[in-house]
Motif scaffolding. Structure first.
Motif, PDB file in Angstrom:
ATOM      1  N   PRO A  29      -7.180   6.015 -11.325  1.00 53.55           N
ATOM      2  CA  PRO A  29      -8.132   5.826 -10.221  1.00 53.55           C
ATOM      3  C   PRO A  29      -9.598   5.840 -10.668  1.00 53.55           C
ATOM      4  O   PRO A  29     -10.438   5.187 -10.033  1.00 53.55           O
ATOM      5  CB  PRO A  29      -7.842   6.992  -9.265  1.00 53.55           C
ATOM      6  N   THR A  63      -4.161   2.587  -8.752  1.00 54.90           N
ATOM      7  CA  THR A  63      -3.837   1.164  -8.603  1.00 54.90           C
ATOM      8  C   THR A  63      -2.602   0.818  -9.434  1.00 54.90           C
ATOM      9  O   THR A  63      -2.463   1.258 -10.564  1.00 54.90           O
ATOM     10  CB  THR A  63      -5.051   0.310  -9.040  1.00 54.90           C
ATOM     11  N   VAL A 106       0.881  -1.161   0.000  1.00 55.14           N
ATOM     12  CA  VAL A 106       0.000   0.000   0.000  1.00 55.14           C
ATOM     13  C   VAL A 106       0.923   1.216   0.000  1.00 55.14           C
ATOM     14  O   VAL A 106       1.863   1.286   0.802  1.00 55.14           O
ATOM     15  CB  VAL A 106      -0.915  -0.013   1.243  1.00 55.14           C
ATOM     16  N   MET A 119      -3.337   7.672   2.214  1.00 58.01           N
ATOM     17  CA  MET A 119      -3.340   6.627   1.193  1.00 58.01           C
ATOM     18  C   MET A 119      -3.122   7.209  -0.195  1.00 58.01           C
ATOM     19  O   MET A 119      -3.837   8.101  -0.619  1.00 58.01           O
ATOM     20  CB  MET A 119      -4.706   5.934   1.183  1.00 58.01           C
ATOM     21  N   HIS A 120      -2.155   6.668  -0.915  1.00 57.68           N
ATOM     22  CA  HIS A 120      -1.851   7.146  -2.258  1.00 57.68           C
ATOM     23  C   HIS A 120      -2.208   6.111  -3.322  1.00 57.68           C
ATOM     24  O   HIS A 120      -2.811   6.435  -4.330  1.00 57.68           O
ATOM     25  CB  HIS A 120      -0.368   7.514  -2.332  1.00 57.68           C
ATOM     26  N   HIS A 121      -1.823   4.861  -3.115  1.00 57.74           N
ATOM     27  CA  HIS A 121      -2.187   3.813  -4.082  1.00 57.74           C
ATOM     28  C   HIS A 121      -2.151   2.430  -3.438  1.00 57.74           C
ATOM     29  O   HIS A 121      -1.593   2.256  -2.357  1.00 57.74           O
ATOM     30  CB  HIS A 121      -1.277   3.849  -5.318  1.00 57.74           C
ATOM     31  N   VAL A 122      -2.758   1.474  -4.147  1.00 54.31           N
ATOM     32  CA  VAL A 122      -2.694   0.061  -3.756  1.00 54.31           C
ATOM     33  C   VAL A 122      -2.017  -0.678  -4.906  1.00 54.31           C
ATOM     34  O   VAL A 122      -2.340  -0.433  -6.076  1.00 54.31           O
ATOM     35  CB  VAL A 122      -4.105  -0.513  -3.510  1.00 54.31           C
ATOM     36  N   VAL A 153      -9.369   4.681  -6.565  1.00 55.88           N
ATOM     37  CA  VAL A 153      -8.084   4.233  -6.001  1.00 55.88           C
ATOM     38  C   VAL A 153      -7.039   4.116  -7.112  1.00 55.88           C
ATOM     39  O   VAL A 153      -7.183   3.302  -8.032  1.00 55.88           O
ATOM     40  CB  VAL A 153      -8.236   2.869  -5.288  1.00 55.88           C
TER      41      VAL A 153
END
Ligand code: CO
Length: 134
Positions: free
Chosen positions: A120, A128, A9, A77-80, A126
């Motif tokens: 996103p 990704t 993450v 949170m920036h990316h998954v 999100v």
């Protein structure tokens, strides 16, 4: 495409040293890699937390992608990122399913792994990443 699982993450932070210390102190995180990538305007730390991983991203300036993200959204949170066997095959399949790709071809990511990003808007807000799990 079936992803192997969440690879990491990505979290945008203002102060990398402070963020690394937070993850070490609160969650027993262990610093795995740390790298400064001038052309991406970012300094990143990969932290192992048990079997999982977080990627802390600090901007090298305000006029960088992560710097603009911080200005707009604040830290968080920036990316998954999902681990996949083959990034090229994964993005072809994502495109076939109608996903909007940021990277039309795999590129070399921060810690030497092949990566590609998906917009996103295609993943319910999100950002990704797909990353070769090596
Ligand atoms: Co990442």
């Amino acid at each position: 495409m079936e992803a192997r699982g969440i690879h990491h993450v990505g979290i945008a932070v203002a102060d990398l040293d402070e963020a690394v210390a937070t993850y070490e102190r609160y969650f027993g995180g262990r610093l795995e890699h740390r790298v400064r990538v001038e052309e991406q305007g970012v300094e990143a730390a990969s932290i192992r937390v048990g079997a999982s991983r977080v990627e802390l991203l600090a901007p090298l300036g305000d006029d960088t992608p992560v710097g603009k993200f911080l200005a707009r959204r604040g830290p968080g949170m920036h990316h998954v990122a999902y681990a996949v066997d083959d990034v090229g095959a994964a993005i072809r399949e994502l495109a076939r399913h109608g996903a909007e790709l940021i990277d039309e071809a795999p590129r070399r990511g921060m810690f030497g792994l092949e990566v590609a990003f998906v917009h996103p808007d295609s993943v319910h807000g999100v950002l990704t990443e797909v990353v070769s799990s090596g």
